[in-house]
Design a protein around this motif. Sequence first.
Motif, mmCIF file in Angstrom:
data_model
loop_
_atom_site.group_PDB
_atom_site.id
_atom_site.type_symbol
_atom_site.label_atom_id
_atom_site.label_comp_id
_atom_site.label_asym_id
_atom_site.label_seq_id
_atom_site.Cartn_x
_atom_site.Cartn_y
_atom_site.Cartn_z
ATOM 1 N N VAL A 14 0.856 -1.177 0.000
ATOM 2 C CA VAL A 14 0.000 0.000 0.000
ATOM 3 C C VAL A 14 0.898 1.235 0.000
ATOM 4 C CG1 VAL A 14 -1.778 1.275 1.240
ATOM 5 C CG2 VAL A 14 -1.789 -1.216 1.276
ATOM 6 N N VAL A 15 0.645 2.139 -0.939
ATOM 7 C CA VAL A 15 1.466 3.350 -1.059
ATOM 8 C C VAL A 15 0.552 4.567 -1.026
ATOM 9 C CG1 VAL A 15 3.256 4.520 -2.398
ATOM 10 C CG2 VAL A 15 2.982 2.042 -2.598
ATOM 11 N N LEU A 21 -4.623 7.915 5.666
ATOM 12 C CA LEU A 21 -5.138 6.972 4.669
ATOM 13 C C LEU A 21 -4.284 5.717 4.597
ATOM 14 C CD1 LEU A 21 -6.210 9.378 1.798
ATOM 15 C CD2 LEU A 21 -7.674 8.119 3.383
ATOM 16 N N LEU A 22 -2.977 5.890 4.707
ATOM 17 C CA LEU A 22 -2.068 4.739 4.687
ATOM 18 C C LEU A 22 -2.380 3.809 5.860
ATOM 19 C CD1 LEU A 22 0.375 3.239 3.516
ATOM 20 C CD2 LEU A 22 1.837 4.755 4.869
ATOM 21 N N ARG A 23 -2.508 4.366 7.062
ATOM 22 C CA ARG A 23 -2.811 3.543 8.242
ATOM 23 C C ARG A 23 -4.174 2.865 8.111
ATOM 24 N NH1 ARG A 23 -0.643 8.022 10.911
ATOM 25 N NH2 ARG A 23 -2.724 8.689 11.541
ATOM 26 N N LEU A 24 -5.157 3.586 7.583
ATOM 27 C CA LEU A 24 -6.496 3.020 7.403
ATOM 28 C C LEU A 24 -6.466 1.818 6.464
ATOM 29 C CD1 LEU A 24 -9.593 3.281 7.873
ATOM 30 C CD2 LEU A 24 -9.623 4.727 5.836
ATOM 31 N N MET A 25 -5.786 1.962 5.337
ATOM 32 C CA MET A 25 -5.687 0.864 4.374
ATOM 33 C C MET A 25 -4.905 -0.315 4.961
ATOM 34 S SD MET A 25 -7.371 1.493 1.624
ATOM 35 C CE MET A 25 -6.677 0.245 0.577
ATOM 36 N N GLU A 26 -3.805 -0.013 5.646
ATOM 37 C CA GLU A 26 -3.016 -1.078 6.270
ATOM 38 C C GLU A 26 -3.863 -1.864 7.268
ATOM 39 O OE1 GLU A 26 1.557 0.595 6.335
ATOM 40 O OE2 GLU A 26 0.165 1.332 7.853
ATOM 41 N N TYR A 34 -4.620 -10.148 4.984
ATOM 42 C CA TYR A 34 -3.478 -9.945 4.090
ATOM 43 C C TYR A 34 -2.228 -9.580 4.881
ATOM 44 C CZ TYR A 34 -6.949 -9.826 0.393
ATOM 45 O OH TYR A 34 -7.967 -10.158 -0.459
ATOM 46 N N CYS A 35 -1.085 -9.883 4.317
ATOM 47 C CA CYS A 35 0.191 -9.424 4.845
ATOM 48 C C CYS A 35 0.463 -8.085 4.156
ATOM 49 C CB CYS A 35 1.291 -10.434 4.531
ATOM 50 S SG CYS A 35 2.912 -9.896 5.091
ATOM 51 N N VAL A 36 0.498 -7.005 4.923
ATOM 52 C CA VAL A 36 0.541 -5.666 4.345
ATOM 53 C C VAL A 36 1.899 -5.013 4.576
ATOM 54 C CG1 VAL A 36 -0.538 -3.389 4.344
ATOM 55 C CG2 VAL A 36 -1.938 -5.413 4.727
ATOM 56 N N GLN A 37 2.435 -4.436 3.513
ATOM 57 C CA GLN A 37 3.621 -3.602 3.580
ATOM 58 C C GLN A 37 3.180 -2.197 3.192
ATOM 59 O OE1 GLN A 37 6.860 -4.561 4.379
ATOM 60 N NE2 GLN A 37 6.001 -6.541 4.898
ATOM 61 N N GLY A 38 3.511 -1.202 3.986
ATOM 62 C CA GLY A 38 3.099 0.163 3.693
ATOM 63 C C GLY A 38 4.277 1.050 3.363
ATOM 64 N N ALA A 39 4.058 1.981 2.454
ATOM 65 C CA ALA A 39 5.093 2.941 2.064
ATOM 66 C C ALA A 39 4.449 4.315 1.943
ATOM 67 C CB ALA A 39 5.738 2.538 0.745
ATOM 68 N N ARG A 44 9.889 5.219 -1.552
ATOM 69 C CA ARG A 44 9.972 4.243 -0.462
ATOM 70 C C ARG A 44 9.392 2.898 -0.907
ATOM 71 N NH1 ARG A 44 12.204 1.226 2.649
ATOM 72 N NH2 ARG A 44 11.111 0.535 4.498
ATOM 73 N N ALA A 45 8.349 2.923 -1.717
ATOM 74 C CA ALA A 45 7.756 1.691 -2.232
ATOM 75 C C ALA A 45 8.762 0.925 -3.089
ATOM 76 C CB ALA A 45 6.497 2.007 -3.033
#
Length: 70
Positions: A14-15, A21-26, A34-39, A44-45
């Motif tokens: 998630v970028v 919004l990033l925290r909400l999606m994560e 899901y296993c989530v990676q956030g950037a 950074r992604a």
Amino acid sequence: MAAPKADPAPVVLVVDDEPMLLRLMERALTEAGYCVQGASSGLRALELVGSLPYPPDLLVTDLRMDRLNG
């Protein structure tokens, strides 16, 4: 006899440059299994993808970000 291993959860990258919004999606994707990676940026992604053993199964990205768009 050992139980068969379950398939690992799909990895979602998630970028988004907006922290809330990033925290909400994560959180939503993690709770969905899901296993989530956030950037927080496109750059950074790219760094994250380079450090993962396999490419993510799915990319969710903001379309308008500074320096590198989605």
